[in-house]
Motif scaffolding. Structure first.
Motif, PDB file in Angstrom:
ATOM      1  N   ARG A  39      70.231  41.597  38.705  1.00 41.51           N
ATOM      2  CA  ARG A  39      70.765  42.294  37.530  1.00 41.51           C
ATOM      3  C   ARG A  39      69.635  42.965  36.745  1.00 41.51           C
ATOM      4  O   ARG A  39      69.734  44.135  36.351  1.00 41.51           O
ATOM      5  N   SER A  48      69.132  47.066  36.570  1.00 36.28           N
ATOM      6  CA  SER A  48      69.438  47.575  35.238  1.00 36.28           C
ATOM      7  C   SER A  48      68.265  48.362  34.670  1.00 36.28           C
ATOM      8  O   SER A  48      68.445  49.385  34.006  1.00 36.28           O
ATOM      9  N   CYS A  81      82.506  49.141  38.709  1.00 36.15           N
ATOM     10  CA  CYS A  81      81.924  47.920  38.157  1.00 36.15           C
ATOM     11  C   CYS A  81      80.566  47.665  38.794  1.00 36.15           C
ATOM     12  O   CYS A  81      80.313  48.043  39.940  1.00 36.15           O
ATOM     13  N   HIS A 124      74.051  45.969  33.859  1.00 32.73           N
ATOM     14  CA  HIS A 124      74.627  46.728  32.745  1.00 32.73           C
ATOM     15  C   HIS A 124      74.060  48.146  32.674  1.00 32.73           C
ATOM     16  O   HIS A 124      74.793  49.109  32.382  1.00 32.73           O
ATOM     17  N   THR A 183      75.943  50.264  35.078  1.00 31.21           N
ATOM     18  CA  THR A 183      77.298  50.527  34.594  1.00 31.21           C
ATOM     19  C   THR A 183      77.298  51.653  33.564  1.00 31.21           C
ATOM     20  O   THR A 183      78.120  52.573  33.627  1.00 31.21           O
ATOM     21  N   LEU A 184      76.374  51.587  32.630  1.00 32.09           N
ATOM     22  CA  LEU A 184      76.284  52.619  31.596  1.00 32.09           C
ATOM     23  C   LEU A 184      75.973  53.984  32.198  1.00 32.09           C
ATOM     24  O   LEU A 184      76.559  54.997  31.819  1.00 32.09           O
ATOM     25  N   ASP A 210      81.068  45.836  33.475  1.00 34.41           N
ATOM     26  CA  ASP A 210      80.178  44.927  34.181  1.00 34.41           C
ATOM     27  C   ASP A 210      81.013  43.885  34.915  1.00 34.41           C
ATOM     28  O   ASP A 210      81.962  43.335  34.342  1.00 34.41           O
TER      29      ASP A 210
END
Length: 272
Positions: free
Chosen positions: A12, A16, A76, A80, A83-84, A97
């Motif tokens: 993650r 990210s 999904c 994060h 995702t953004l 997420d």
């Protein structure tokens, strides 16, 4: 050899942090998206909303949105930042997420589940595929691409040899990837039918090992083994790894980096 366990917290964090760099460096991943889309196009997936699991920067989702227009699209990703980024590229899609091993959707919600370059990061493929089956409607399709056991074998082989030569207390933490047979078995065990699994090698070339490692870091594809020792590998091990890589696999002015891409297509049975 004991299979490596992936630390999802590291996955993650790595992805990210590199959402903005990903598309500039993920050249193999772009080719994989194109091939997966061609396979999906030939299968004529059933109607219904589409779910892109591990959407990353949204490259696959954008292609799916063009190919299967007017179908609701949900994105999904565990990371994060990804995702953004994807949400910013696809304003008409719902983005959130989510962990592929625990999807936050009701049963039978989607007519098609797609994913590219994601499932190799999961520790429990059977559980993840069972989740995919659960959220698909009867007759719904699954189309995924993931990296298999030969991926970066040059790098992993060289690192293991360098660690062994150094007599290190800790074994090489090089990450393993699933076999083609394991992917098929996990899909079958989850309850999918009409399973098609095949693989193809994609090969990148880099000037040297440091350039390859920088490229991997830029897309967030760093080692996420849970038993990776704290800190970086010793300078001596890294230098020896680079020497072995060049010696065993390199050519004039470049080194190859192999990616085994496993493509899998399957369908949820109409009758449980």
């Amino acid at each position: 050899m004991t299979p490596t366990v992936v630390d999802t917290r590291q996955v993650r964090r790595h992805f990210s942090c590199h959402a903005e760099d990903y598309d500039r460096y993920a050249l193999v991943q772009k080719r994989v998206v194109d091939e997966l889309l061609a396979l999906l196009r030939r299968k004529s997936p059933s109607d219904g909303p589409v779910l892109d699991v591990g959407t990353g920067t949204g490259a696959l989702a954008a292609s799916v949105a063009r190919e299967f227009a007017n179908r609701p699209l949900v994105l999904c990703d565990l990371a994060h930042g990804m995702t953004l980024h994807a949400a910013g590229q696809l304003a008409g899609a719902l983005a959130l997420d989510a962990d592929a091993q625990a999807l936050p959707f009701r049963d039978g919600r989607f007519g098609l589940l797609v994913s590219s370059s994601v499932y190799q990061w999961l520790n429990d493929l059977p559980a993840a595929f069972a989740e995919a089956l659960r959220v698909l409607s009867p007759g719904g399709g699954l189309g995924i691409a993931l990296f298999g056991e030969r991926t970066l074998y040059e790098l992993r082989t060289s690192h293991r040899r360098a660690v062994a030569e150094a007599g290190a207390d800790h074994p090489s933490h090089a990450q393993d990837f699933p076999t083609q047979a394991a992917v098929r078995q996990a899909l079958d065990g989850a309850g999918f039918e009409a399973i098609e699994v095949r693989s193809a090698d994609e090969i990148e070339h880099h000037p040297d090992v440091p350039a390859l490692l920088r490229s991997l870091k830029k897309i967030g594809a760093q080692n996420a083994s849970s038993d990776r020792p704290a800190g970086l590998s010793s300078r001596r091990v890294m230098q020896r790894m680079a020497e072995l890589y060049q010696q065993d696999f390199g050519g004039a002015g470049s080194i190859p980096a192999t990616y085994q891409v496993i493509y899998a297509l399957a369908r949820k049975p109409l009758i449980p």
